[in-house]
Design a protein around this motif. Structure first.
Motif, PDB file in Angstrom:
ATOM      1  N   THR A  11     -28.773  -8.969 -19.182  1.00  0.00           N
ATOM      2  CA  THR A  11     -27.764  -9.224 -20.230  1.00  0.00           C
ATOM      3  C   THR A  11     -28.426  -9.629 -21.546  1.00  0.00           C
ATOM      4  OG1 THR A  11     -27.379 -11.587 -19.777  1.00  0.00           O
ATOM      5  CG2 THR A  11     -26.113  -9.997 -18.473  1.00  0.00           C
ATOM      6  N   VAL A  12     -29.604 -10.215 -21.470  1.00  0.00           N
ATOM      7  CA  VAL A  12     -30.348 -10.532 -22.694  1.00  0.00           C
ATOM      8  C   VAL A  12     -30.717  -9.222 -23.396  1.00  0.00           C
ATOM      9  CG1 VAL A  12     -32.530 -11.484 -23.563  1.00  0.00           C
ATOM     10  CG2 VAL A  12     -31.205 -12.720 -21.828  1.00  0.00           C
ATOM     11  N   ASN A  13     -31.077  -8.226 -22.603  1.00  0.00           N
ATOM     12  CA  ASN A  13     -31.428  -6.918 -23.149  1.00  0.00           C
ATOM     13  C   ASN A  13     -30.201  -6.138 -23.613  1.00  0.00           C
ATOM     14  OD1 ASN A  13     -34.482  -6.234 -22.796  1.00  0.00           O
ATOM     15  ND2 ASN A  13     -33.906  -7.476 -21.024  1.00  0.00           N
ATOM     16  N   CYS A  14     -29.072  -6.383 -22.979  1.00  0.00           N
ATOM     17  CA  CYS A  14     -27.850  -5.659 -23.345  1.00  0.00           C
ATOM     18  C   CYS A  14     -27.055  -6.350 -24.445  1.00  0.00           C
ATOM     19  CB  CYS A  14     -26.947  -5.482 -22.122  1.00  0.00           C
ATOM     20  SG  CYS A  14     -27.561  -4.253 -20.954  1.00  0.00           S
ATOM     21  N   ILE A  15     -27.270  -7.654 -24.641  1.00  0.00           N
ATOM     22  CA  ILE A  15     -26.442  -8.381 -25.606  1.00  0.00           C
ATOM     23  C   ILE A  15     -27.294  -9.195 -26.583  1.00  0.00           C
ATOM     24  CG2 ILE A  15     -24.475  -9.911 -25.928  1.00  0.00           C
ATOM     25  CD1 ILE A  15     -23.774  -9.448 -22.950  1.00  0.00           C
ATOM     26  N   ASP A  16     -27.940 -10.240 -26.090  1.00  0.00           N
ATOM     27  CA  ASP A  16     -28.597 -11.221 -26.975  1.00  0.00           C
ATOM     28  C   ASP A  16     -29.533 -10.568 -27.982  1.00  0.00           C
ATOM     29  OD1 ASP A  16     -27.779 -12.280 -24.405  1.00  0.00           O
ATOM     30  OD2 ASP A  16     -28.615 -14.206 -25.029  1.00  0.00           O
ATOM     31  N   ASN A  31     -22.509  -8.049 -35.650  1.00  0.00           N
ATOM     32  CA  ASN A  31     -21.143  -7.696 -36.045  1.00  0.00           C
ATOM     33  C   ASN A  31     -20.757  -6.263 -35.711  1.00  0.00           C
ATOM     34  OD1 ASN A  31     -20.620 -10.268 -37.054  1.00  0.00           O
ATOM     35  ND2 ASN A  31     -21.681  -9.754 -38.977  1.00  0.00           N
ATOM     36  N   LYS A  32     -21.669  -5.578 -35.050  1.00  0.00           N
ATOM     37  CA  LYS A  32     -21.351  -4.220 -34.641  1.00  0.00           C
ATOM     38  C   LYS A  32     -20.432  -4.244 -33.415  1.00  0.00           C
ATOM     39  CE  LYS A  32     -23.453   0.038 -32.958  1.00  0.00           C
ATOM     40  NZ  LYS A  32     -24.658   0.836 -32.749  1.00  0.00           N
ATOM     41  N   THR A  33     -19.530  -3.272 -33.314  1.00  0.00           N
ATOM     42  CA  THR A  33     -18.671  -3.201 -32.133  1.00  0.00           C
ATOM     43  C   THR A  33     -19.500  -2.794 -30.918  1.00  0.00           C
ATOM     44  OG1 THR A  33     -16.785  -2.575 -33.483  1.00  0.00           O
ATOM     45  CG2 THR A  33     -16.616  -2.131 -31.120  1.00  0.00           C
ATOM     46  N   ALA A  34     -19.445  -3.608 -29.894  1.00  0.00           N
ATOM     47  CA  ALA A  34     -20.118  -3.275 -28.630  1.00  0.00           C
ATOM     48  C   ALA A  34     -19.146  -2.500 -27.756  1.00  0.00           C
ATOM     49  CB  ALA A  34     -20.567  -4.552 -27.932  1.00  0.00           C
ATOM     50  N   GLY A  60     -27.674  -0.949 -27.741  1.00  0.00           N
ATOM     51  CA  GLY A  60     -26.911  -1.497 -28.863  1.00  0.00           C
ATOM     52  C   GLY A  60     -25.834  -0.552 -29.353  1.00  0.00           C
ATOM     53  N   ALA A  61     -25.313   0.259 -28.457  1.00  0.00           N
ATOM     54  CA  ALA A  61     -24.331   1.274 -28.840  1.00  0.00           C
ATOM     55  C   ALA A  61     -22.916   0.702 -28.885  1.00  0.00           C
ATOM     56  CB  ALA A  61     -24.383   2.426 -27.832  1.00  0.00           C
ATOM     57  N   THR A  62     -22.011   1.501 -29.450  1.00  0.00           N
ATOM     58  CA  THR A  62     -20.582   1.210 -29.353  1.00  0.00           C
ATOM     59  C   THR A  62     -20.029   2.068 -28.227  1.00  0.00           C
ATOM     60  OG1 THR A  62     -20.393   0.718 -31.697  1.00  0.00           O
ATOM     61  CG2 THR A  62     -18.363   1.323 -30.548  1.00  0.00           C
ATOM     62  N   THR A  63     -19.516   1.421 -27.184  1.00  0.00           N
ATOM     63  CA  THR A  63     -19.038   2.147 -26.015  1.00  0.00           C
ATOM     64  C   THR A  63     -17.533   1.947 -25.864  1.00  0.00           C
ATOM     65  OG1 THR A  63     -19.323   2.390 -23.594  1.00  0.00           O
ATOM     66  CG2 THR A  63     -19.791   0.227 -24.496  1.00  0.00           C
ATOM     67  N   VAL A  64     -16.824   3.046 -25.700  1.00  0.00           N
ATOM     68  CA  VAL A  64     -15.365   2.995 -25.609  1.00  0.00           C
ATOM     69  C   VAL A  64     -14.949   2.789 -24.154  1.00  0.00           C
ATOM     70  CG1 VAL A  64     -13.227   4.345 -25.914  1.00  0.00           C
ATOM     71  CG2 VAL A  64     -15.042   4.448 -27.638  1.00  0.00           C
ATOM     72  N   MET A  65     -13.958   1.916 -23.968  1.00  0.00           N
ATOM     73  CA  MET A  65     -13.345   1.755 -22.639  1.00  0.00           C
ATOM     74  C   MET A  65     -11.891   2.150 -22.759  1.00  0.00           C
ATOM     75  SD  MET A  65     -14.404  -1.888 -20.949  1.00  0.00           S
ATOM     76  CE  MET A  65     -13.471  -1.690 -19.432  1.00  0.00           C
ATOM     77  N   PHE A  66     -11.469   3.126 -21.978  1.00  0.00           N
ATOM     78  CA  PHE A  66     -10.079   3.589 -22.036  1.00  0.00           C
ATOM     79  C   PHE A  66      -9.359   3.181 -20.764  1.00  0.00           C
ATOM     80  CE2 PHE A  66      -7.169   7.442 -21.372  1.00  0.00           C
ATOM     81  CZ  PHE A  66      -6.110   6.849 -22.043  1.00  0.00           C
ATOM     82  N   GLU A  67      -8.237   2.478 -20.962  1.00  0.00           N
ATOM     83  CA  GLU A  67      -7.492   1.939 -19.826  1.00  0.00           C
ATOM     84  C   GLU A  67      -6.608   2.983 -19.141  1.00  0.00           C
ATOM     85  OE1 GLU A  67      -4.408  -0.772 -21.011  1.00  0.00           O
ATOM     86  OE2 GLU A  67      -4.587  -1.959 -19.176  1.00  0.00           O
ATOM     87  N   GLY A  68      -6.208   4.012 -19.877  1.00  0.00           N
ATOM     88  CA  GLY A  68      -5.119   4.873 -19.408  1.00  0.00           C
ATOM     89  C   GLY A  68      -5.561   6.122 -18.679  1.00  0.00           C
ATOM     90  N   VAL A  69      -4.690   7.109 -18.716  1.00  0.00           N
ATOM     91  CA  VAL A  69      -4.917   8.377 -18.021  1.00  0.00           C
ATOM     92  C   VAL A  69      -4.805   9.526 -19.039  1.00  0.00           C
ATOM     93  CG1 VAL A  69      -4.105   7.549 -15.783  1.00  0.00           C
ATOM     94  CG2 VAL A  69      -2.449   8.491 -17.402  1.00  0.00           C
ATOM     95  N   PRO A  70      -5.425  10.667 -18.731  1.00  0.00           N
ATOM     96  CA  PRO A  70      -5.448  11.764 -19.707  1.00  0.00           C
ATOM     97  C   PRO A  70      -4.063  12.365 -20.008  1.00  0.00           C
ATOM     98  CG  PRO A  70      -6.703  12.338 -17.704  1.00  0.00           C
ATOM     99  CD  PRO A  70      -6.285  10.928 -17.569  1.00  0.00           C
ATOM    100  N   SER A  71      -3.072  12.072 -19.170  1.00  0.00           N
ATOM    101  CA  SER A  71      -1.765  12.723 -19.304  1.00  0.00           C
ATOM    102  C   SER A  71      -0.707  11.845 -19.941  1.00  0.00           C
ATOM    103  CB  SER A  71      -1.281  13.135 -17.909  1.00  0.00           C
ATOM    104  OG  SER A  71      -1.255  11.987 -17.078  1.00  0.00           O
ATOM    105  N   TYR A  72      -1.088  10.665 -20.437  1.00  0.00           N
ATOM    106  CA  TYR A  72      -0.086   9.744 -20.960  1.00  0.00           C
ATOM    107  C   TYR A  72      -0.400   9.317 -22.387  1.00  0.00           C
ATOM    108  CZ  TYR A  72       2.883   5.611 -21.389  1.00  0.00           C
ATOM    109  OH  TYR A  72       3.808   4.700 -21.815  1.00  0.00           O
ATOM    110  N   PRO A  73       0.538   9.341 -23.316  1.00  0.00           N
ATOM    111  CA  PRO A  73       1.924   9.803 -23.143  1.00  0.00           C
ATOM    112  C   PRO A  73       2.040  11.321 -22.968  1.00  0.00           C
ATOM    113  CG  PRO A  73       1.537   9.150 -25.414  1.00  0.00           C
ATOM    114  CD  PRO A  73       0.301   8.817 -24.658  1.00  0.00           C
TER     115      PRO A  73
END
Ligand code: 7RM
Length: 635
Positions: free
Chosen positions: A65-70, A78-81, A310-323
């Motif tokens: 986590t030190v390598n992934c965050i700190d 201030n970059k979006t993680a 140090g990338a910006t990684t997207v997390m998507f909660e939903g499904v490909p068919s909604y809405p």
């Protein structure tokens, strides 16, 4: 991590040759250049596939986590993680910066410590795709606890099996989850599972859907108030290179899933280095992998690989068919996605919906497209290439496994010319071999065989939790001194690999790895069922669908078969999960068996695929007469 990556084919071959000639120097240079170590290693690699034993960077001390965050905080605080896109398109997306991620991981880690979680303890995480899922895994890693994420689509029985197998002390879950227009009662599933788990001392519950749930006194607690109280910094646990980082279950040829154990340093280096090169990630890019963190793809290429860069990684909660079926493209436009990584099954489902929902959106931000999880067929490849990439974004068809931890065979975009349905060339450090059935390596080009790997790589799983013998039997016994993948592959005239599919009893449905055994075990629980056998057959969207042959105990005239079919799928849903439901169920009087009692799936597979002209040798069967009966009644 430095931004340098492989840029053209000549360079790929140079790097590759070096990685094979001097693997230890090669990986040492990667480790030296990019990461923060409390202490460097004494030995880069020691290995013996006959045991099997593999150790990378022994003696080194670190915290992932030190390598992934700190380490990103000074330059990129201030970059979006993590960029969280909720299920509901009207709910605002959440941008979690590296600084904020640091605080939230530390607070979560402190809560875990307060609840008595210690280094080496196993923690089961059963959460939907919300930021807390990534944060919980990192919080475990912060304090040296071993996370075991269980995909939140698994049933309570499947969950209980996994919790018990690695005796998890704690479960982290949520009140429920949003999936398209539905909500799912996750806490209810956990409660049911825990009726069969004595090892669990505490349950932390994230509030997501605001449903009223049952809280067990002395066991269950809401997470939020605990986090509010928690201190905002947490000194990272100093880990050995080979300390376990996580367990992730994958199905096998028996009903018992295999808890693949991944360790710290090798996994970190390999996922970070592959992420950078396979997606050609540049600072400022927005990267999106549509997988769930419940699978290895999410572990390696939503959480650890991207964050280590140090990338910006997207997390998507939903499904490909909604809405509607335009949601993926809506998100690509909205967040100006640069790298998009998904599964062939999703591509096929979306292709079926036509182009209107694609053309509505501006996809011009895309630079690299990825595919993973199963072979991508020619048609889907072209649809993806033409309509999503507009022939401008190379497709990286990445072959790898839960067991390999990271991408193994893949094009390097803008360097490796792509070829539809081919995963192309081995990543640096990976030494594939194609073997014939007698165990000889096929060294020339234009051959096909069983795919093995001849030399260790840093992110390979080290064992199966609690069962090293099974690890050896499954992966290191079929071919001497080689890791056997379970896949078949061919190598073309220039050395490109095409993965042709599993050669064992695993069936890949919609990119999910399903073992036949647990599904058959579930069906056999039905009081009317005597025996069953499952095979896969090709399906337009799912890649493969399941075909079940079922022998009933007593073919009572009164039984309505359609009801039985429903009941069987219901039992499967309860024991394995809805993903494992059968598309076709054929009732039969017998199953083709060898003299030693093994079901000849090869024959059943051919019948399910309507390929009955050449059934191969049936003379070894105990009961060859059933074959014709099965063909006559096939669906
Ligand atoms: C990453 C992942 C592993 C199995 C593997 C293959 C199949 C995965 C590809 C593929 C053809 C690909 N891990 N597989 N990627 N087949 N081309 N690009 O999926 O453990 O869940 O599955 O998936 O059969 O052995 S997994």
């Amino acid at each position: 991590m430095s931004n340098y990556h492989i840029k053209h084919l000549e360079e790929y071959y140079q790097v590759y040759r070096k990685s094979i000639r001097e693997p230890e120097n090669f990986w040492e240079e990667v480790a030296e250049e990019h990461f923060l170590w409390y202490k460097k290693w004494e030995n880069v690699l020691s290995w013996d596939f006959s045991k099997p034993k593999v150790k990378w960077f022994e003696g080194a001390k670190l915290n992932i986590t030190v390598n992934c965050i700190d380490r990103h905080l000074t330059t990129n605080g201030n970059k979006t993680a993590i960029l969280f896109e909720p299920n509901d398109p009207n709910e605002a997306a959440e941008h979690i910066t590296y600084r904020e991620l640091h605080r939230r991981v530390c607070q979560f880690a402190n809560v875990l410590k307060d609840k008595g979680v210690e280094k080496g303890d196993r923690v089961c995480i059963y959460l939907p795709m919300i930021p807390e899922l990534a944060i919980a895994t990192l919080a475990c890693a912060r304090i040296g606890a071993v996370h075991s994420v269980v995909f939140a689509g698994f049933s309570s029985t499947a969950l209980a099996t996994r919790i018990n197998d690695s005796s998890c002390k704690m479960v982290i879950t949520s009140d429920g989850s949003f999936r398209g227009s539905k909500t799912i009662d996750l806490k209810g599933i956990v409660d049911e599972a825990l009726n069969d788990c004595d090892c669990v001392e505490s349950v932390l519950v994230v509030k997501r859907i605001n449903s009223s749930i049952n809280m067990v006194d002395g066991r269950d607690e809401w997470l939020e108030p605990l986090l509010e109280e928690a201190y905002e910094d947490c000194v990272p646990e100093i880990m050995d290179a080979e300390d376990p980082l996580f367990i992730l279950y994958t199905s096998g040829s028996t009903g018992m899933p295999k808890g693949m154990v991944h360790t710290t340093a090798g996994y970190m280096i390999y996922t970070a280095y592959t992420f950078k090169n396979v997606f050609q990630y540049k600072q400022g890019d927005i990267y999106w992998c549509t997988a769930d963190i419940g699978w290895i793809t999410g572990h390696s290429y939503i959480v650890y690989g991207p964050l280590a860069n140090g990338a910006t990684t997207v997390m998507f909660e939903g499904v490909p068919s909604y809405p509607d079926f335009g949601r993926f493209w809506d998100i690509v436009e909205k967040h100006k996605i640069n790298q998009f990584y998904t599964a062939p099954t999703a591509i096929r489902a979306l292709a079926k919906e036509g182009l209107e929902l694609v053309e509505k959106y501006d996809l011009s931000s895309l630079k690299v497209l990825g595919s993973v999880g199963e072979p991508i067929n020619e048609e889907a490849w072209h649809w993806y290439n033409d309509n999503i990439g507009k022939k401008q974004s190379p497709i990286v068809d990445t072959w790898w496994q839960t067991e390999t931890g990271g991408i193994m065979i893949t094009p390097i975009p803008f360097a490796t010319p792509t070829k539809p349905t081919y995963a192309t060339l081995p990543f640096p450090g990976i030494q594939p071999a194609l073997m014939d059935e007698e165990g000889n390596e096929l060294t020339e080009n234009q051959v096909s065989g069983r795919l093995c790997i001849k030399f260790p790589w840093p992110s390979m799983a080290r064992t199966i939790w609690g069962n090293h013998q099974r690890y050896k039997d499954t992966y290191f016994t079929a071919f001497e001194n080689k890791y056997f993948t379970g896949d078949g592959a061919l190598r073309d005239e220039v050395g490109y690999y095409r993965i042709t599919g599993r050669v064992d009893d695993v069936i890949i449905v919609s990119g999910h790895n399903l073992g036949t055994a647990p599904i058959e075990d579930a069906i056999n629980e039905h009081p009317a069922v005597a025996e069953s056998a499952i095979v896969g057959f090709p399906h337009d969207i799912k890649g493969n669908a399941l075909y079940g042959y079922v022998i009933l105990k007593d073919v009572g005239e009164g039984r309505v078969h359609d009801n039985l079919r429903k009941e069987i799928n219901q039992i499967i849903t309860e024991h394995v999960g809805p993903i494992a439901k059968l598309d076709k169920i054929q009732f039969t009087k017998g199953l083709p068996k060898t003299r030693s009692g093994k079901i000849m799936r090869r024959i059943l597979r051919k019948i399910a695929c309507k390929d009955t002209k050449n059934l191969g040798d049936t003379s070894t069967l105990l009961n060859p007469e059933v074959v014709q009966e099965i063909i006559d009644n096939s669906l």
